[in-house]
Design a protein around this motif. Structure first.
Motif, PDB file in Angstrom:
ATOM      1  N   ALA B 152     -14.041 -29.621  53.452  1.00 31.81           N
ATOM      2  CA  ALA B 152     -15.493 -29.438  53.306  1.00 31.81           C
ATOM      3  C   ALA B 152     -16.004 -28.479  54.379  1.00 31.81           C
ATOM      4  O   ALA B 152     -16.733 -27.519  54.084  1.00 31.81           O
ATOM      5  CB  ALA B 152     -16.203 -30.781  53.396  1.00 31.81           C
ATOM      6  N   ALA B 153     -15.593 -28.721  55.629  1.00 36.03           N
ATOM      7  CA  ALA B 153     -16.048 -27.870  56.728  1.00 36.03           C
ATOM      8  C   ALA B 153     -15.570 -26.433  56.514  1.00 36.03           C
ATOM      9  O   ALA B 153     -16.331 -25.472  56.681  1.00 36.03           O
ATOM     10  CB  ALA B 153     -15.527 -28.422  58.051  1.00 36.03           C
ATOM     11  N   GLN B 154     -14.318 -26.311  56.103  1.00 39.44           N
ATOM     12  CA  GLN B 154     -13.720 -25.002  55.841  1.00 39.44           C
ATOM     13  C   GLN B 154     -14.482 -24.253  54.740  1.00 39.44           C
ATOM     14  O   GLN B 154     -14.788 -23.067  54.861  1.00 39.44           O
ATOM     15  CB  GLN B 154     -12.288 -25.255  55.365  1.00 39.44           C
ATOM     16  CG  GLN B 154     -11.304 -24.163  55.642  1.00 39.44           C
ATOM     17  CD  GLN B 154      -9.941 -24.604  55.119  1.00 39.44           C
ATOM     18  OE1 GLN B 154      -9.830 -25.147  54.034  1.00 39.44           O
ATOM     19  NE2 GLN B 154      -8.907 -24.370  55.885  1.00 39.44           N
ATOM     20  N   THR B 155     -14.803 -24.986  53.667  1.00 37.74           N
ATOM     21  CA  THR B 155     -15.494 -24.362  52.539  1.00 37.74           C
ATOM     22  C   THR B 155     -16.889 -23.889  52.942  1.00 37.74           C
ATOM     23  O   THR B 155     -17.303 -22.780  52.594  1.00 37.74           O
ATOM     24  CB  THR B 155     -15.608 -25.368  51.374  1.00 37.74           C
ATOM     25  OG1 THR B 155     -14.313 -25.873  51.113  1.00 37.74           O
ATOM     26  CG2 THR B 155     -16.163 -24.714  50.134  1.00 37.74           C
ATOM     27  N   LEU B 185     -17.936 -29.755  61.724  1.00 44.44           N
ATOM     28  CA  LEU B 185     -18.926 -28.674  61.678  1.00 44.44           C
ATOM     29  C   LEU B 185     -19.530 -28.448  63.049  1.00 44.44           C
ATOM     30  O   LEU B 185     -19.711 -27.314  63.495  1.00 44.44           O
ATOM     31  CB  LEU B 185     -20.025 -29.007  60.667  1.00 44.44           C
ATOM     32  CG  LEU B 185     -19.636 -28.833  59.196  1.00 44.44           C
ATOM     33  CD1 LEU B 185     -20.681 -29.434  58.287  1.00 44.44           C
ATOM     34  CD2 LEU B 185     -19.419 -27.368  58.865  1.00 44.44           C
ATOM     35  N   LYS B 186     -19.833 -29.537  63.737  1.00 43.90           N
ATOM     36  CA  LYS B 186     -20.431 -29.408  65.069  1.00 43.90           C
ATOM     37  C   LYS B 186     -19.461 -28.743  66.036  1.00 43.90           C
ATOM     38  O   LYS B 186     -19.862 -27.941  66.864  1.00 43.90           O
ATOM     39  CB  LYS B 186     -20.859 -30.786  65.592  1.00 43.90           C
ATOM     40  CG  LYS B 186     -22.194 -31.218  65.000  1.00 43.90           C
ATOM     41  CD  LYS B 186     -22.674 -32.519  65.595  1.00 43.90           C
ATOM     42  CE  LYS B 186     -24.070 -32.856  65.088  1.00 43.90           C
ATOM     43  NZ  LYS B 186     -24.347 -34.293  65.163  1.00 43.90           N
ATOM     44  N   LYS B 187     -18.203 -29.095  65.892  1.00 41.38           N
ATOM     45  CA  LYS B 187     -17.184 -28.515  66.764  1.00 41.38           C
ATOM     46  C   LYS B 187     -17.122 -26.993  66.584  1.00 41.38           C
ATOM     47  O   LYS B 187     -16.952 -26.241  67.517  1.00 41.38           O
ATOM     48  CB  LYS B 187     -15.821 -29.142  66.461  1.00 41.38           C
ATOM     49  CG  LYS B 187     -14.880 -29.144  67.660  1.00 41.38           C
ATOM     50  CD  LYS B 187     -13.492 -29.649  67.273  1.00 41.38           C
ATOM     51  CE  LYS B 187     -13.450 -31.153  67.066  1.00 41.38           C
ATOM     52  NZ  LYS B 187     -12.171 -31.588  66.460  1.00 41.38           N
ATOM     53  N   LYS B 188     -17.301 -26.583  65.327  1.00 38.34           N
ATOM     54  CA  LYS B 188     -17.241 -25.151  65.046  1.00 38.34           C
ATOM     55  C   LYS B 188     -18.554 -24.446  65.335  1.00 38.34           C
ATOM     56  O   LYS B 188     -18.676 -23.237  65.119  1.00 38.34           O
ATOM     57  CB  LYS B 188     -16.887 -24.938  63.566  1.00 38.34           C
ATOM     58  CG  LYS B 188     -15.432 -25.216  63.251  1.00 38.34           C
ATOM     59  CD  LYS B 188     -15.194 -24.977  61.783  1.00 38.34           C
ATOM     60  CE  LYS B 188     -13.778 -25.382  61.401  1.00 38.34           C
ATOM     61  NZ  LYS B 188     -13.614 -25.431  59.949  1.00 38.34           N
TER      62      LYS B 188
END
Lengths: 301, 375
Positions: B152-155, B185-188
């Motif tokens: 999900a985060a990747q997409t 997501l927050k990490k990225k």
């Protein structure tokens, strides 16, 4: 402010539906002191019967939208009313002289029976109303988005509630219902056929519940055989909030519950909105144990 | 008279004895599925698939030279009903159990099967902790939420969204997925502007959508199930709000389109491949048989994964040459490699999780078809 007003209209639309269903609970309770747990399922039947009639008769294609929906509403109300009367005959009348708990258990049994019958007939999947039945017009009032259908739903609910209120207050039959709600044996001595009054209550309440089911189906599109449970619980709460057994109480309770939920979701937390609504219920019951409008005991029903 | 009585006793004895021999002559495989309740369509699909597979396996001679008997119990999609169903299955002499769909429901039954020494293989339960408890006889054909969370985060990153709103429904599954995606997501460094839960089974989500809109996200990640997703999409369109929605794998159900109608167009969701996108020869042959028998496609990949669970268990019993729970579990952990499942190759790691990438990204097109995306 804009968001507040938007949430207010959101809440009123949902609350109108709660109020219509709550009337069924409150009327039965007023006369029989029984919580009709199968009432939520009668609401679901309204939604399903509406779907079947709509797709099989193609009413809206033949006679136009407004007339078609009107005929549909009347047909669904009639059918669900008959179902309600059958329910009373089969599940409650044989237990009239039994302890109240037996009738409650019978109500739960009837609820399970109705729900599973629906699943076996229509299947477990979601059923969906045809997409293009309703006009998708949206009213733009000072930047507020209000779909026309929402306004119509609230208006229709209010109209039905007012009609019911006038019927109960102004007609002879309504007076008989009120008399039976106050004291059944005294009413019987006055020459009122209490069994017929009860039958009438089981015609009126389910008819309104069925109409609510049809409106939910028409507007939200998605119906499911378990949907009566959530709506039933909420409407039951609304009835208690307004003072169970009291007709204006059910209307106020329903609208209020819808608004509390919408505002709770908007300003506190979405996940906690039901908890907030129930907290308000508890607070109101602490201050007014009979509910908001529950003080007029003589006016019950 | 006496002689007659004796004959009668003997006859009854024979009949009973015969019955018992017959009972031991089958290998019982339990199926726990939500046949009623709000996930009933999944459960009915699971039952149809497993029954068809059992029929086919029996036509090929069953397993260990015995016929397979499927014993089905209804878990109602509900944790309390599931624990009762699990207790009933443990008393019916099943060698292994396939099921079930929801994570919370599976969780309620895990320990019951473990204590009874019955290997269990879940088909739709993706919550991480199910395989983190050190249960030696628990497997799943479904992927884990953290894998889906990663996807999900990747997409979201690949599609170029910067402000994300996350909405779940407080169920073990949806919250797990939402938490995982939120953390990644927050990490990225992607901004998460909204994180909250809706109440499932309602009809009106406009209050929630109004609030969401106020947070001003450029994409909404909804991790809950298809009935709510359908209504959200429909009511979002009614509000003239054009933000894209990305859903989790519980949205992979044809009913989503029925509920949302045209409003579903442009909806992204993550999922293992759909039944009709399965491309192995085995899967194609099976889908043809399924359509022939039931005149419909399986409701979703989760039902197909129950079929895979059944096939894996049959392979486990055949490979272990026994219905002994420990032997079956050992075989599945160590010796089952590259098993040709309907949903692709299957192998299990030490925790009982499925190895390898399973997820794809789908998008709903203008005709309401689910189209696999290449990102």
């Amino acid at each position: 402010m804009e968001e507040f007003l938007q949430q207010l209209t959101n809440g009123l639309a949902v609350g109108g539906i709660y109020a219509l269903i709550a009337l069924g609970y409150t009327m039965v309770y007023g006369v029989l002191k029984l919580i009709n747990f199968a009432h939520g399922d009668l609401f679901t039947y309204g939604a399903y019967l509406g779907l079947t009639l709509l797709t099989s008769l193609a009413l809206t294609d033949r006679v136009g939208f407004a007339l078609g929906v009107l005929v549909l509403v009347l047909m669904v109300m009639g059918l669900v009313a008959i179902l309600g009367a059958m329910l009373e005959r089969a599940a409650y009348r044989p237990l009239r002289e039994s302890p109240r708990l037996s009738a409650v258990v019978s109500a739960l049994g009837a609820s399970i029976f109705l729900q599973n019958t629906l699943m076996l007939v229509y299947g477990a999947r979601f059923q969906v109303y045809p997409d293009e039945i309703l006009p998708a017009a949206t009213l733009d009032v000072f930047g507020l988005y209000i779909p026309l259908m929402r306004v119509l739903i609230v208006l229709a609910s209010v109209a039905m509630m007012v009609a019911l209120y006038l019927f109960i207050q102004k007609t002879r039959i309504g007076t008989a219902i009120r008399a039976a709600a106050i004291d059944q044996s005294a009413a019987r001595l006055m020459g009122i056929d209490v069994n017929r009054v009860i039958l009438l209550v089981f015609l009126l309440g389910p008819a309104l519940g069925g109409a609510a089911g049809l409106m939910v189906g028409l507007y939200y599109g998605q119906v499911n055989f378990t949907m009566g449970w959530v709506y039933g619980m909420k409407a039951f709460t609304a009835a208690i909030l307004g003072g169970i057994g009291n007709i204006p109480g059910a209307m106020v309770g329903g609208l209020l519950l819808g608004v509390i939920e919408a505002l709770g979701a908007a300003y506190v937390s979405i996940a906690w909105k039901d908890a907030i609504a129930f907290c308000v219920l508890i607070l109101i019951l602490i201050v007014r144990p009979t509910g908001l409008l529950g003080e007029r005991v003589a006016d019950k029903i | 008279m006496k002689k007659q009585l004796l004959t009668l006793v003997a006859a009854v004895g024979l009949a009973l004895g015969g019955g018992m021999v017959q009972a031991a002559d089958t290998v019982k495989i339990g199926l726990m599925a939500p046949l009623t309740g709000s996930w009933a369509s999944e459960g009915q699909g699971m039952k149809k698939i497993v029954e068809l597979l059992a029929e086919q396996q029996n036509a090929k001679g069953g397993v260990l030279g015995k016929k397979i008997e499927v014993v089905t119990e209804d878990d109602g999609g509900d944790a309390r009903t599931a624990s009762l169903a699990a207790q009933r299955l443990t008393t019916k002499g099943v060698a292994t159990v396939v099921g079930t769909y929801g994570s919370a429901v599976t969780e309620a039954s895990q320990n019951i099967y473990d204590e009874a020494g019955i290997p269990q293989i879940a088909n739709g339960s993706t919550a991480i902790r199910l395989t983190e408890k050190g249960l030696k006889k628990f497997f799943r054909t479904a992927p884990r939420d953290d894998e889906q969370g990663r996807m999900a985060a990747q997409t979201i990153e690949k599609l170029g969204f910067k402000k994300v709103a996350i909405l779940h429904d407080s169920s073990a599954y949806a919250k797990g997925l939402a938490d995982e995606a939120n953390a990644l997501l927050k990490k990225k460094g992607t901004e998460v502007v909204f994180f909250d839960a809706l109440t499932p089974k309602e009809s009106d989500y406009t209050a929630i959508l109004t609030k969401l809109k106020g947070a001003g996200p450029d994409v909404v990640l909804f991790t809950g199930y298809y009935p709510e997703a359908g209504l959200l999409l429909k009511q979002k369109k009614g509000m003239n709000w054009n933000v894209p929605f990305i859903g989790g794998d519980a949205n992979n159900n044809a009913d989503l389109i029925k509920i949302a109608g045209k409003a579903a167009e442009g909806f992204y969701f993550l999922s293992p491949p759909q039944p009709q996108d399965l491309d192995t020869a085995d899967a194609k042959a099976f889908l043809t048989d399924y359509q022939k028998k039931y005149n419909e496609l399986p409701p979703s990949i989760w039902a197909v994964l129950a079929g895979d669970g059944f096939r894996v268990m049959v392979a486990g019993i055949a490979g272990a040459k026994s219905t002994d729970a420990t032997k079956i579990a050992d075989y599945l952990h160590k010796d089952l490699k590259n098993f040709s499942g309907l949903s692709g190759p299957i192998a299990f790691d030490a925790k009982g999780d499925r190895e390898g990438e399973v997820y794809r990204v789908y998008k709903v097109d203008a005709d309401g078809k689910f189209v696999m995306q290449k990102l």
